[in-house]
Design a protein around this motif. Structure first.
Motif, mmCIF file in Angstrom:
data_model
loop_
_atom_site.group_PDB
_atom_site.id
_atom_site.type_symbol
_atom_site.label_atom_id
_atom_site.label_comp_id
_atom_site.label_asym_id
_atom_site.label_seq_id
_atom_site.Cartn_x
_atom_site.Cartn_y
_atom_site.Cartn_z
ATOM 1 N N ALA A 26 -3.724 -0.013 -5.565
ATOM 2 C CA ALA A 26 -3.708 0.242 -7.006
ATOM 3 C C ALA A 26 -2.372 -0.155 -7.625
ATOM 4 O O ALA A 26 -2.322 -0.732 -8.720
ATOM 5 C CB ALA A 26 -4.004 1.720 -7.276
ATOM 6 N N VAL A 27 -1.285 0.125 -6.922
ATOM 7 C CA VAL A 27 0.043 -0.250 -7.424
ATOM 8 C C VAL A 27 0.174 -1.774 -7.490
ATOM 9 O O VAL A 27 0.681 -2.322 -8.482
ATOM 10 C CB VAL A 27 1.145 0.356 -6.528
ATOM 11 N N CYS A 28 -0.293 -2.457 -6.442
ATOM 12 C CA CYS A 28 -0.230 -3.928 -6.443
ATOM 13 C C CYS A 28 -1.076 -4.518 -7.573
ATOM 14 O O CYS A 28 -0.662 -5.496 -8.219
ATOM 15 C CB CYS A 28 -0.704 -4.465 -5.101
ATOM 16 N N GLU A 29 -2.232 -3.932 -7.821
ATOM 17 C CA GLU A 29 -3.085 -4.429 -8.904
ATOM 18 C C GLU A 29 -2.394 -4.258 -10.253
ATOM 19 O O GLU A 29 -2.474 -5.143 -11.113
ATOM 20 C CB GLU A 29 -4.425 -3.676 -8.887
ATOM 21 N N TYR A 30 -1.721 -3.124 -10.429
ATOM 22 C CA TYR A 30 -1.011 -2.892 -11.691
ATOM 23 C C TYR A 30 0.098 -3.925 -11.885
ATOM 24 O O TYR A 30 0.288 -4.447 -12.989
ATOM 25 C CB TYR A 30 -0.426 -1.478 -11.695
ATOM 26 N N ILE A 31 0.820 -4.244 -10.810
ATOM 27 C CA ILE A 31 1.885 -5.238 -10.909
ATOM 28 C C ILE A 31 1.309 -6.617 -11.237
ATOM 29 O O ILE A 31 1.831 -7.341 -12.099
ATOM 30 C CB ILE A 31 2.685 -5.283 -9.589
ATOM 31 N N PHE A 32 0.216 -6.974 -10.562
ATOM 32 C CA PHE A 32 -0.432 -8.258 -10.848
ATOM 33 C C PHE A 32 -0.874 -8.320 -12.302
ATOM 34 O O PHE A 32 -0.689 -9.332 -12.985
ATOM 35 C CB PHE A 32 -1.648 -8.434 -9.926
ATOM 36 N N SER A 33 -1.501 -7.246 -12.774
ATOM 37 C CA SER A 33 -2.045 -7.238 -14.130
ATOM 38 C C SER A 33 -0.954 -7.261 -15.186
ATOM 39 O O SER A 33 -1.093 -7.930 -16.211
ATOM 40 C CB SER A 33 -2.931 -5.993 -14.315
ATOM 41 N N ALA A 34 0.145 -6.528 -14.950
ATOM 42 C CA ALA A 34 1.187 -6.400 -15.971
ATOM 43 C C ALA A 34 2.194 -7.540 -15.948
ATOM 44 O O ALA A 34 2.730 -7.917 -16.994
ATOM 45 C CB ALA A 34 1.912 -5.065 -15.799
ATOM 46 N N VAL A 35 2.447 -8.113 -14.774
ATOM 47 C CA VAL A 35 3.533 -9.083 -14.639
ATOM 48 C C VAL A 35 3.019 -10.518 -14.494
ATOM 49 O O VAL A 35 3.489 -11.430 -15.187
ATOM 50 C CB VAL A 35 4.434 -8.721 -13.441
ATOM 51 N N LEU A 36 2.051 -10.724 -13.616
ATOM 52 C CA LEU A 36 1.638 -12.081 -13.269
ATOM 53 C C LEU A 36 0.480 -12.609 -14.093
ATOM 54 O O LEU A 36 0.397 -13.814 -14.346
ATOM 55 C CB LEU A 36 1.260 -12.146 -11.771
#
Length: 313
Positions: free
Chosen positions: A28-38
């Motif tokens: 879930a944390v990785c998905e949030y980073i992907f969604s917000a940053v990449l």
């Protein structure tokens, strides 16, 4: 100290649940980073490909990593072409549950991504069917503007007045996926325990036995390997003028290692708690009783997993 012991006992007892929870949290944390940053939706004709790539490609990668890290998967495929074979029984009772466990991270990624709605909104805005739905299938100018929805909030608000917005669709799909996962997980757990060939208390004893067997195996394996290594090193460093013959050293044969590495099968007539236990009780696997047992209950999957962790340490 008592509180620390309770915490350690709790972590040991619910190790599998805690592992899956940790994997889900990290996903879930990785998905949030992907969604917000990449993630940056292109808002053009490439929306569908771009959105689906972020939604499905990481999920597929996580599934492959889950297969690699799954203990029973390696027990199934290692030496599969040899004596133990890849029978339909193995695939039905071992491979399917192993794939289910390997899909935890990938399903978590998809569920969290759908709840976040960014990936789905981008992918759906490039679909011709969604364009017709939002524009009532007639307005060509409207359909040309649909791919710009993820990048244009005023336009999105105007479009969503006519139909259920794409973010709401994504969140509904995410909630439905979570509901299906929970229902399937609860039903499969209940069925596996209901079909258990042993009682609940015997299962608890079984897990305690495997833990002790693992500890003793590590101690004896280190002692045995250390003695063998010491003999070989001492022999190597002896003077070449009068080399002494190395002392005889008994070690399990390849066939013995192969026997204790087989997938565990349960037999109601014989009570064995591991392949090592069965190997010892059947005269080092030389009797016909060693091959007895054709049951692979899901609830006993921890036997093979404990054996693999033992062999990896």
């Amino acid at each position: 100290m008592d509180q620390l012991k309770r915490v350690l006992d709790f972590c040991t007892r619910y190790q599998a649940t805690l592992n899956y929870s940790l994997v889900s949290l990290l996903t879930a944390v990785c998905e949030y980073i992907f969604s917000a940053v990449l993630f940056k939706c292109p808002c053009n004709s490439d929306n569908t490909l771009y959105g689906l790539s972020f939604l499905l490609a990481p999920a597929f990668i996580l599934f492959l990593l889950g297969c690699v890290w799954n203990a029973r998967m390696w027990r199934l495929v290692t030496g599969c072409h040899q004596e133990q074979g890849c029978s339909s029984c193995c695939y039905r009772h071992i491979l399917i549950p192993a794939l289910g466990r390997a899909s935890v991270a990938s399903l978590t990624w998809i569920a969290v991504a759908l709840l976040g709605a960014s990936f789905y909104e981008c992918a759906a805005s490039g679909s011709n069917r969604i364009k017709k739905l939002l524009c009532n299938g007639t307005e060509k100018m409207c359909q040309a503007q649909v791919p710009e929805i993820p990048c244009n909030k005023p336009l999105a608000e105007q479009m969503y007045k006519r139909s259920l917005n794409l973010q709401a669709q994504s969140q509904l799909l995410g909630l439905f996926l979570i509901l299906v996962i929970v229902i399937v997980g609860v039903i499969s757990t209940c069925v596996s325990h209901c079909r258990s060939p042993v009682s609940y208390m015997q299962l608890q004893f079984w897990k305690i036995y495997l833990k002790k067997e693992k500890e003793l195996f590590e101690i004896k394996a280190k002692e045995h390997a250390g003695t063998l290594a010491e003999r070989n090193i001492n022999s190597f460093f002896q003077t070449p003028v009068q080399p002494a013959a190395p002392t005889a050293f008994q070690t399990p044969s390849n066939e013995d290692w192969q026997k204790i590495s087989l997938l565990y099968t349960f037999s109601p007539q014989e009570q064995h708690y591991s392949m090592v236990h069965k190997f010892v009780d059947t005269d080092r696997g030389s009797t016909t009783k060693f091959r007895q047992g054709n049951m692979n209950p899901t609830v006993l999957g921890f036997v093979d997993e404990a054996s693999l962790r033992k062999s990896e340490t």
